[in-house]
Design an enzyme around this catalytic site. Structure first.
Site, PDB file in Angstrom:
ATOM      1  N   SER A 143     -25.771  80.397  59.009  1.00 32.92           N
ATOM      2  CA  SER A 143     -26.908  80.966  58.266  1.00 32.92           C
ATOM      3  C   SER A 143     -28.148  80.086  58.421  1.00 32.92           C
ATOM      4  O   SER A 143     -29.256  80.588  58.660  1.00 32.92           O
ATOM      5  CB  SER A 143     -26.555  81.057  56.776  1.00 32.92           C
ATOM      6  OG  SER A 143     -25.515  81.977  56.583  1.00 32.92           O
ATOM      7  N   ASP A 172     -17.377  85.615  53.563  1.00 35.84           N
ATOM      8  CA  ASP A 172     -16.835  85.550  54.924  1.00 35.84           C
ATOM      9  C   ASP A 172     -15.445  84.916  54.970  1.00 35.84           C
ATOM     10  O   ASP A 172     -14.845  84.817  56.041  1.00 35.84           O
ATOM     11  CB  ASP A 172     -17.796  84.758  55.823  1.00 35.84           C
ATOM     12  CG  ASP A 172     -19.104  85.506  56.039  1.00 35.84           C
ATOM     13  OD1 ASP A 172     -19.106  86.750  55.954  1.00 35.84           O
ATOM     14  OD2 ASP A 172     -20.132  84.850  56.287  1.00 35.84           O
ATOM     15  N   ARG A 174     -13.390  94.617  57.752  1.00 38.12           N
ATOM     16  CA  ARG A 174     -12.467  93.481  57.567  1.00 38.12           C
ATOM     17  C   ARG A 174     -11.331  93.776  56.594  1.00 38.12           C
ATOM     18  O   ARG A 174     -10.266  93.170  56.695  1.00 38.12           O
ATOM     19  CB  ARG A 174     -13.230  92.243  57.077  1.00 38.12           C
ATOM     20  CG  ARG A 174     -13.912  91.539  58.197  1.00 38.12           C
ATOM     21  CD  ARG A 174     -14.467  90.182  57.815  1.00 38.12           C
ATOM     22  NE  ARG A 174     -15.149  89.653  58.988  1.00 38.12           N
ATOM     23  CZ  ARG A 174     -16.179  88.830  58.963  1.00 38.12           C
ATOM     24  NH1 ARG A 174     -16.649  88.391  57.809  1.00 38.12           N
ATOM     25  NH2 ARG A 174     -16.729  88.405  60.075  1.00 38.12           N
TER      26      ARG A 174
HETATM   27  C1  S3P Z   1     -25.369  85.895  55.768  1.00 38.65           C
HETATM   28  C2  S3P Z   1     -25.096  86.710  54.707  1.00 38.65           C
HETATM   29  C3  S3P Z   1     -23.817  87.413  54.522  1.00 38.65           C
HETATM   30  C4  S3P Z   1     -22.719  86.856  55.414  1.00 38.65           C
HETATM   31  C5  S3P Z   1     -23.202  86.597  56.818  1.00 38.65           C
HETATM   32  C6  S3P Z   1     -24.360  85.623  56.803  1.00 38.65           C
HETATM   33  C7  S3P Z   1     -26.689  85.246  55.854  1.00 38.65           C
HETATM   34  O1  S3P Z   1     -24.004  88.783  54.847  1.00 38.65           O
HETATM   35  O2  S3P Z   1     -21.601  87.708  55.442  1.00 38.65           O
HETATM   36  O3  S3P Z   1     -22.166  86.067  57.618  1.00 38.65           O
HETATM   37  O4  S3P Z   1     -26.852  84.296  56.652  1.00 38.65           O
HETATM   38  O5  S3P Z   1     -27.604  85.647  55.124  1.00 38.65           O
HETATM   39  P1  S3P Z   1     -24.521  89.860  53.743  1.00 38.65           P
HETATM   40  O6  S3P Z   1     -25.913  89.545  53.403  1.00 38.65           O
HETATM   41  O7  S3P Z   1     -24.389  91.192  54.440  1.00 38.65           O
HETATM   42  O8  S3P Z   1     -23.573  89.713  52.589  1.00 38.65           O
END
Ligand code: S3P
Length: 446
Positions: free
Chosen positions: A30, A329, A360
């Site tokens: 992220s 995740d 998932r």
């Molecule tokens: C992320 C937010 C999450 C996560 C993804 C990374 C991010 O998704 O599942 O792997 O970096 O903002 P969502 O915003 O769809 O929950």
């Protein structure tokens, strides 16, 4: 050489002797995506250390180049980005291809929506299936337009941004850091205040990075578990050095492996302990996991710790739905841990799992079934009946999903018979060194 999403590479994991050693998993995915984007949006040079050099982040880097940034790799995990600044973006000449990366695509939609440019977005077969309207709905309110898209606003999509985006107040209907971030990124170029209200707090890396780059952003509690984020638009973003801590979502795999393989004793170094990311650690500790946080410190503005993890007798627990955003995740690998626990683990409120790199919830259930683990789905809840073992012997379909591949390889390290995953290529999106790193700890992969 590690695999890449372009190659189909099956792999089997089999019962291993106790895992041992110290590892540092790659940088947080992220934060790595956001480093590139914030580098693009500031004028001058942003330096990044510890960047995750996975396919997802490299796709975002390529998109930033197409929008005008100059980006170079100067060493392992060390990158320099020369940005064009808010308002300085160019309309890209060719499509921005995000491959497997939902985060890259959705955050960049926010960036493009806040600029008077037009860009095409595309991705692989997995990304083309994923919902984009959750991000586009608020961006359209801010003045962006969909020029063309596949059914339901999906990729491939052409987005025309707003030269003068309208600041809005947006209450997110789903707990999603990507939706929140897209609105805030569009709001950077809007005059006045852009506000996002979330009922459940989600990862806050965008807010932290906005503040780190000099924007005025205030975060206050909202309701029982939520937050209200207010961004003052049109800040002068100053390039700022970024140190990316180790990704807790990647650490999750060696961590659970050490818990379930008898005799294991490992240390995972420098894991980011941001409270909005460590729901898995909280849950595993409730299950009786022996996880000790050593040398808690601050690195690159985030709390980090070295985690000592030893094989543990786990027991089933009930995981509350409100914890989901802080471990969204991590459910595939938690389901694996739950198989090796005694008693039932109930994971509540997993609806968002259906729209990840794969469905998932379905992929985990199929993987558990293929390996003789008793489980059921009730509505949006997954219940795993732990018996302290998994029969194994199954072939797991990974559906272009890195975390399904890694979770079931971890299962194979402790199951009666080997577990095979049909494709490890996509592991390169988030954790390119997973296979050699796990082998270094003693994992039997063949
Ligand atoms: C992320 C937010 C999450 C996560 C993804 C990374 C991010 O998704 O599942 O792997 O970096 O903002 P969502 O915003 O769809 O929950």
């Amino acid at each position: 050489m590690s695999a890449s999403p372009d190659q189909i590479v099956p792999l089997s994991a089999s019962r291993s002797r106790g895992l041992a050693g110290r590892v540092r998993v790659p940088g947080d995915k992220s934060i790595s995506h956001r480093s590139m984007i914030f580098g693009l949006l500031s004028v001058g040079e942003t330096t990044v250390e510890g960047l995750l050099e996975g396919a997802d982040v490299l796709a975002t880097a390529e998109a930033c180049r197409k929008l005008g940034a100059t980006i170079e790799r100067v060493g392992e995990g060390a990158w320099r980005i020369r940005g064009v600044g808010v308002g300085g973006l160019l309309s890209p000449e060719s499509a921005l291809d995000f491959g497997n990366a939902g985060t890259g695509a959705r955050l960049m939609m926010g960036v493009v929506a806040g600029h008077g440019i037009t860009a095409s977005f595309d991705g692989d077969a997995s990304l083309r299936k994923r919902p984009m309207m959750r991000v586009l709905t608020p961006l359209l309110r801010m003045g962006a337009e969909i020029v063309s898209s596949a059914e339901g606003g999906r990729l491939p999509l052409v987005l025309r941004g707003a030269a003068d985006p309208v600041p809005i107040t947006y209450e997110t209907p789903v707990a999603s850091a990507q939706v929140k971030s897209a609105v805030l990124l569009a709001g950077i170029n809007a005059p006045g205040r852009t506000t996002v209200i979330e009922a459940e707090a989600t990862r806050d890396h965008t807010e932290r990075m906005l503040a780190h780059f000099g924007a005025e952003v205030t975060v206050t509690p909202h309701g029982d578990h939520g937050r209200r984020i207010v961004l003052q638009g049109r800040p002068e973003l100053r390039p700022s050095p970024i140190v990316v801590p180790a990704d807790p979502s990647s650490a999750a795999f060696p961590l659970v492996a050490a818990l379930i393989v008898p005799g294991s004793d490992i240390v995972i170094e420098g894991v980011m302990m941001n409270p909005l990311r460590i729901g898995l650690i909280t849950t595993l500790k409730e299950m009786g996991a022996d996880i000790v946080e050593l040398d808690r410190r601050v690195e690159g503005g985030e709390d980090v710790a070295d985690l000592r993890v030893r094989h543990s007798a786990l027991k089933g627990v009930d995981v509350p739905a409100e914890r989901a955003p802080s471990m969204i995740d991590e459910y595939p690998v938690l389901a694996v841990a739950a198989a090796f626990a005694s008693g039932e683990t109930r994971m509540n409120g997993l609806d968002e799992l259906r729209v990840k790199e794969s469905d998932r919830l379905a992929a985990v259930a199929a993987g558990l079934a293929a390996n003789g683990v008793d489980h059921r789905i009730e509505g949006n809840d997954l219940i795993v009946a732990g018996t302290e073992r998994a029969k194994g012997g199954g072939l797991v379909a990974t559906h272009m999903d890195h975390r399904i591949a890694m979770a079931f390889l971890v299962m194979g390290l402790a199951s009666d018979k080997p577990v095979t995953v049909d494709d490890t290529g996509f592991i390169a999106t988030s954790f390119p060194v997973f296979v050699p790193m796990m082998r270094g700890l003693g994992a039997e992969f063949a």
